[in-house]
Design a protein around this motif. Structure first.
Motif, PDB file in Angstrom:
ATOM      1  N   VAL A  22       0.859  -1.186   0.000  1.00 52.27           N
ATOM      2  CA  VAL A  22       0.000   0.000   0.000  1.00 52.27           C
ATOM      3  C   VAL A  22       0.889   1.227   0.000  1.00 52.27           C
ATOM      4  N   VAL A  23       0.377   2.293  -0.590  1.00 60.17           N
ATOM      5  CA  VAL A  23       1.122   3.541  -0.540  1.00 60.17           C
ATOM      6  C   VAL A  23       0.831   4.158   0.820  1.00 60.17           C
ATOM      7  N   GLY A  24       1.838   4.204   1.656  1.00 61.23           N
ATOM      8  CA  GLY A  24       1.711   4.755   2.993  1.00 61.23           C
ATOM      9  C   GLY A  24       3.083   5.073   3.528  1.00 61.23           C
ATOM     10  N   SER A  25       3.147   5.692   4.636  1.00 62.25           N
ATOM     11  CA  SER A  25       4.405   6.129   5.218  1.00 62.25           C
ATOM     12  C   SER A  25       5.442   5.009   5.247  1.00 62.25           C
ATOM     13  N   GLY A  26       6.534   5.189   4.524  1.00 62.41           N
ATOM     14  CA  GLY A  26       7.616   4.231   4.505  1.00 62.41           C
ATOM     15  C   GLY A  26       7.331   2.965   3.734  1.00 62.41           C
ATOM     16  N   ASP A  27       6.324   2.954   2.892  1.00 62.34           N
ATOM     17  CA  ASP A  27       5.959   1.750   2.156  1.00 62.34           C
ATOM     18  C   ASP A  27       5.700   2.099   0.693  1.00 62.34           C
ATOM     19  N   LEU A  28       5.287   1.108  -0.069  1.00 61.09           N
ATOM     20  CA  LEU A  28       4.977   1.318  -1.474  1.00 61.09           C
ATOM     21  C   LEU A  28       4.075   0.208  -1.958  1.00 61.09           C
ATOM     22  N   GLU A  29       3.461   0.428  -3.127  1.00 65.21           N
ATOM     23  CA  GLU A  29       2.670  -0.628  -3.752  1.00 65.21           C
ATOM     24  C   GLU A  29       3.312  -0.978  -5.080  1.00 65.21           C
ATOM     25  N   VAL A  30       3.154  -2.243  -5.449  1.00 61.83           N
ATOM     26  CA  VAL A  30       3.704  -2.754  -6.697  1.00 61.83           C
ATOM     27  C   VAL A  30       2.579  -3.434  -7.462  1.00 61.83           C
ATOM     28  N   LEU A  31       2.424  -3.064  -8.727  1.00 63.52           N
ATOM     29  CA  LEU A  31       1.472  -3.694  -9.630  1.00 63.52           C
ATOM     30  C   LEU A  31       2.273  -4.347 -10.744  1.00 63.52           C
ATOM     31  N   VAL A  32       2.083  -5.647 -10.936  1.00 69.94           N
ATOM     32  CA  VAL A  32       2.796  -6.404 -11.963  1.00 69.94           C
ATOM     33  C   VAL A  32       1.780  -6.902 -12.984  1.00 69.94           C
ATOM     34  N   ILE A  33       2.015  -6.581 -14.243  1.00 66.84           N
ATOM     35  CA  ILE A  33       1.162  -7.038 -15.336  1.00 66.84           C
ATOM     36  C   ILE A  33       2.036  -7.846 -16.290  1.00 66.84           C
ATOM     37  N   PRO A  34       1.745  -9.146 -16.448  1.00 61.94           N
ATOM     38  CA  PRO A  34       2.544  -9.976 -17.352  1.00 61.94           C
ATOM     39  C   PRO A  34       2.547  -9.414 -18.774  1.00 61.94           C
ATOM     40  N   SER A  35       3.632  -9.634 -19.463  1.00 62.40           N
ATOM     41  CA  SER A  35       3.789  -9.145 -20.825  1.00 62.40           C
ATOM     42  C   SER A  35       4.352 -10.251 -21.703  1.00 62.40           C
ATOM     43  N   ASN A  36       4.083 -10.167 -22.989  1.00 62.96           N
ATOM     44  CA  ASN A  36       4.668 -11.106 -23.946  1.00 62.96           C
ATOM     45  C   ASN A  36       5.935 -10.550 -24.575  1.00 62.96           C
ATOM     46  N   GLU A  37       6.238  -9.299 -24.282  1.00 64.10           N
ATOM     47  CA  GLU A  37       7.437  -8.674 -24.822  1.00 64.10           C
ATOM     48  C   GLU A  37       8.666  -9.167 -24.062  1.00 64.10           C
ATOM     49  N   PRO A  38       9.799  -9.295 -24.732  1.00 58.79           N
ATOM     50  CA  PRO A  38      11.006  -9.810 -24.077  1.00 58.79           C
ATOM     51  C   PRO A  38      11.733  -8.744 -23.258  1.00 58.79           C
ATOM     52  N   ARG A  39      10.985  -8.125 -22.337  1.00 58.82           N
ATOM     53  CA  ARG A  39      11.567  -7.077 -21.505  1.00 58.82           C
ATOM     54  C   ARG A  39      10.752  -6.856 -20.250  1.00 58.82           C
ATOM     55  N   ILE A  40      11.406  -6.214 -19.296  1.00 60.23           N
ATOM     56  CA  ILE A  40      10.758  -5.734 -18.083  1.00 60.23           C
ATOM     57  C   ILE A  40      10.725  -4.220 -18.213  1.00 60.23           C
ATOM     58  N   LYS A  41       9.571  -3.646 -18.015  1.00 58.72           N
ATOM     59  CA  LYS A  41       9.456  -2.183 -17.993  1.00 58.72           C
ATOM     60  C   LYS A  41       8.946  -1.800 -16.613  1.00 58.72           C
ATOM     61  N   VAL A  42       9.721  -0.988 -15.908  1.00 57.30           N
ATOM     62  CA  VAL A  42       9.385  -0.587 -14.545  1.00 57.30           C
ATOM     63  C   VAL A  42       9.171   0.920 -14.510  1.00 57.30           C
ATOM     64  N   GLU A  43       8.000   1.330 -14.048  1.00 54.31           N
ATOM     65  CA  GLU A  43       7.706   2.757 -13.857  1.00 54.31           C
ATOM     66  C   GLU A  43       7.595   3.010 -12.358  1.00 54.31           C
ATOM     67  N   VAL A  44       8.433   3.901 -11.882  1.00 59.40           N
ATOM     68  CA  VAL A  44       8.446   4.255 -10.462  1.00 59.40           C
ATOM     69  C   VAL A  44       7.896   5.670 -10.320  1.00 59.40           C
ATOM     70  N   ARG A  45       6.913   5.826  -9.449  1.00 60.18           N
ATOM     71  CA  ARG A  45       6.387   7.154  -9.093  1.00 60.18           C
ATOM     72  C   ARG A  45       6.654   7.368  -7.615  1.00 60.18           C
ATOM     73  N   THR A  46       7.344   8.447  -7.312  1.00 58.07           N
ATOM     74  CA  THR A  46       7.697   8.708  -5.920  1.00 58.07           C
ATOM     75  C   THR A  46       7.635  10.204  -5.615  1.00 58.07           C
ATOM     76  N   GLY A  47       7.301  10.512  -4.387  1.00 56.17           N
ATOM     77  CA  GLY A  47       7.298  11.895  -3.920  1.00 56.17           C
ATOM     78  C   GLY A  47       8.667  12.323  -3.411  1.00 56.17           C
ATOM     79  N   MET A  48       9.587  11.365  -3.320  1.00 55.15           N
ATOM     80  CA  MET A  48      10.937  11.642  -2.835  1.00 55.15           C
ATOM     81  C   MET A  48      11.831  11.916  -4.034  1.00 55.15           C
ATOM     82  N   THR A  49      12.272  13.144  -4.186  1.00 53.14           N
ATOM     83  CA  THR A  49      13.106  13.487  -5.331  1.00 53.14           C
ATOM     84  C   THR A  49      14.586  13.341  -4.982  1.00 53.14           C
ATOM     85  N   GLY A  50      15.402  13.162  -6.024  1.00 59.69           N
ATOM     86  CA  GLY A  50      16.842  13.097  -5.836  1.00 59.69           C
ATOM     87  C   GLY A  50      17.395  11.708  -5.587  1.00 59.69           C
ATOM     88  N   PHE A  51      16.591  10.661  -5.785  1.00 60.73           N
ATOM     89  CA  PHE A  51      17.048   9.300  -5.509  1.00 60.73           C
ATOM     90  C   PHE A  51      17.080   8.426  -6.764  1.00 60.73           C
TER      91      PHE A  51
END
Length: 101
Positions: A22-51
């Motif tokens: 869950v998105v909450g103090s000191g935590d995060l949520e992860v959603l994984v959707i299987p793909s047929n493409e030969p790659r992993i695409k990861v999108e990170v959204r964060t309120g913490m900048t500079g990391f």
């Protein structure tokens, strides 16, 4: 708010969609959707900048060991690298790990 996108080669199929955490103090949520493409695409959204470099190292290290063909969305609220790895591992477990073709 910062958004980062990472892509890596992959060759392992996943069984199903997964949602963990869950998105909450000191935590995060992860959603994984299987793909047929030969790659992993990861999108990170964060309120913490500079990391960007830290995120890149954590994501790259994890997916060097887990070549899951998937689109992954991470919504972060200040999670530590250990929590990120834990949630990613949980998401792959919920997705049925890998289905070998």
């Amino acid at each position: 708010m910062e958004t980062m996108i990472f892509e890596y080669p992959a060759n392992e199929k996943l069984g199903q969609t997964a949602h963990v955490g869950v998105v909450g103090s000191g935590d995060l949520e992860v959603l994984v959707i299987p793909s047929n493409e030969p790659r992993i695409k990861v999108e990170v959204r964060t309120g913490m900048t500079g990391f960007h470099e830290t995120w890149e190292r954590v994501i790259e290290r994890f997916f060097y060991q887990h070549a899951a063909q998937a689109n992954i969305q991470i919504n972060d609220f200040g999670a530590t690298p250990g929590v990120v790895s834990l949630r990613l591992a949980q998401a792959l477990e919920v997705s049925g790990q890998y289905e070998r073709s």
